[in-house]
Design an enzyme around this catalytic site. Structure first.
Site, mmCIF file in Angstrom:
data_model
loop_
_atom_site.group_PDB
_atom_site.id
_atom_site.type_symbol
_atom_site.label_atom_id
_atom_site.label_comp_id
_atom_site.label_asym_id
_atom_site.label_seq_id
_atom_site.Cartn_x
_atom_site.Cartn_y
_atom_site.Cartn_z
ATOM 1 N N SER A 24 38.487 -4.869 16.723
ATOM 2 C CA SER A 24 39.070 -3.676 16.872
ATOM 3 C C SER A 24 38.204 -2.605 15.176
ATOM 4 C CB SER A 24 40.407 -3.323 17.442
ATOM 5 O OG SER A 24 40.565 -1.683 17.793
ATOM 6 N N GLU A 64 35.447 -1.581 28.768
ATOM 7 C CA GLU A 64 35.888 -2.034 27.359
ATOM 8 C C GLU A 64 34.862 0.288 26.833
ATOM 9 O OE1 GLU A 64 37.055 -2.809 23.975
ATOM 10 O OE2 GLU A 64 36.315 -5.499 24.535
ATOM 11 N N HIS A 93 40.593 -4.507 25.765
ATOM 12 C CA HIS A 93 40.234 -4.482 24.650
ATOM 13 C C HIS A 93 40.341 -5.618 23.540
ATOM 14 C CE1 HIS A 93 39.002 -2.914 20.474
ATOM 15 N NE2 HIS A 93 39.983 -2.657 20.650
#
Length: 357
Positions: free
Chosen positions: A166, A258, A288
């Site tokens: 991320s 996502e 995610h």
């Protein structure tokens, strides 16, 4: 699974009931809570503080895993080792996710200890500076200092793997670009799990309703906040706009639903156009950074076997080149991986667009 590094993979599997359950739970809790809290500075400060306090609780890890804190801080950087038979001459430098305002190395141990196991080397998980107090350039400065620190400790650049998820995936990409631009020696490979690669002013439209965890509007809001006063199209701010020429082999993992999926595809395309060998994996209906769920979700456990094969393929390709230059190589033998792959193909434009292996 293809025996090449430069592949597109869409693993074929029946979605487990555990993954389906977590998707449902996140859709009913995480997503609405983030939509409520991540819209004001006070909200993100509260979330950051709550997570910081929770990190002081003991987090269970398997008995063979050791955690060595740096500076003895409860939430600081740490060395993670999954076993005693690791190659201590090699290392993974890991940047945790958390949207640049929460989480730490402690929260991401479900990923870091498994990375240590499949990479067969220790993981140095960096506790870099985050917002709302600190800026993106400060986070990047910490990442670059950590990489230089590993070189100063005697690690050879080719024996360092840089990885992150991320926001940590964003930091991984920015670190690679910054190292290349500064003429510094590059690591041997990079792994990005659901990287947040586009912090520009482009609104996210793909998977706005399909993503069970992330609110596209809140991701856009955070991007505007963290890029205030910066050029949001600078590759070190939005790596999706970067020139990846000269970078090492890269693995990009994302979920098909996502909101970040399209920018992850674009990173893989950009890198391939620049001659970088990229393993791009798109996992059907996975949320995610689903690797965080490896304690309970079978698909999340599978992805670490894929990471291990990518690293073995990179190592084999280097060993096959007399000059030491990176080239496409063969993965070590192992159980067959269900899915599809096309060596050297462009990143698929949608699920099911790759051919059978």
């Amino acid at each position: 699974m293809s025996r090449e590094i430069d592949v597109d993979i869409q693993p074929a599997y029946p979605v487990s009931w555990r993954a389906a359950l977590f998707n449902t739970l996140m859709r009913g809790t995480t997503k609405p809570l983030s939509a409520l809290l991540v819209r004001h500075g006070l909200g993100i400060s509260c979330v950051s503080r709550v997570v910081e306090l929770s990190q002081r609780l003991p987090l269970p890890v398997p008995g063979h895993v050791t955690i060595d804190k740096v500076d003895g801080e409860p939430c600081g950087s740490e060395w993670v080792r999954a076993g005693d038979d690791l190659d201590e001459s090699k290392v993974v430098l890991y940047f945790h996710g958390g949207a640049y305002f929460f989480c730490s190395p402690a929260t991401h141990r479900p990923i870091t200890w498994r990375l240590s196991a499949v990479a067969r080397r220790p993981v140095f998980a960096l506790d870099y500076r985050q917002g709302p107090i600190h800026s993106l350039p400060e986070s990047l400065a910490d990442a670059l200092d950590a990489y230089q620190g590993l070189l100063d400790r005697g690690f050879a650049p080719q024996d360092v793997i840089v990885a992150g998820d991320s926001a940590g995936g964003h930091l991984t990409l920015a670190t690679l670009l910054a190292l290349r631009d500064r003429g510094m020696p590059l690591p041997g490979a990079a792994i990005c799990l659901s990287p947040w690669a586009d912090l520009s002013d482009v609104r996210r439209r793909a998977n706005r309703w399909a993503d069970p965890m992330l609110s596209a509007g809140r991701v856009d809001w955070l991007a505007r906040r963290w890029t205030a006063g910066l050029d949001c199209h600078d590759p070190l701010v939005s790596p999706v706009y970067g020139d990846y020429t000269g970078l090492p082999p890269m693995m990009v993992v994302t979920g098909s639903t996502e909101v970040l999926r399209d920018e992850d595809r674009r990173v893989a395309l950009q890198a391939r156009r620049a001659g970088v060998k990229v393993t791009y994996e798109e996992w059907r209906r996975m949320p995610h950074v689903f690797a965080m769920l490896a304690d309970v979700v079978p698909e999340a456990q599978m992805v670490f076997r894929h990471i291990g094969r990518f690293l073995d393929a990179v190592a084999a390709s280097v060993a096959s080149e007399p000059s030491g230059a990176t080239a496409v190589g063969s993965a070590v033998a192992g159980p067959a991986v269900a899915g599809s792959a096309v060596a050297g193909a462009s990143v698929p434009e949608g699920p099911g667009s790759t051919a059978a292996a």
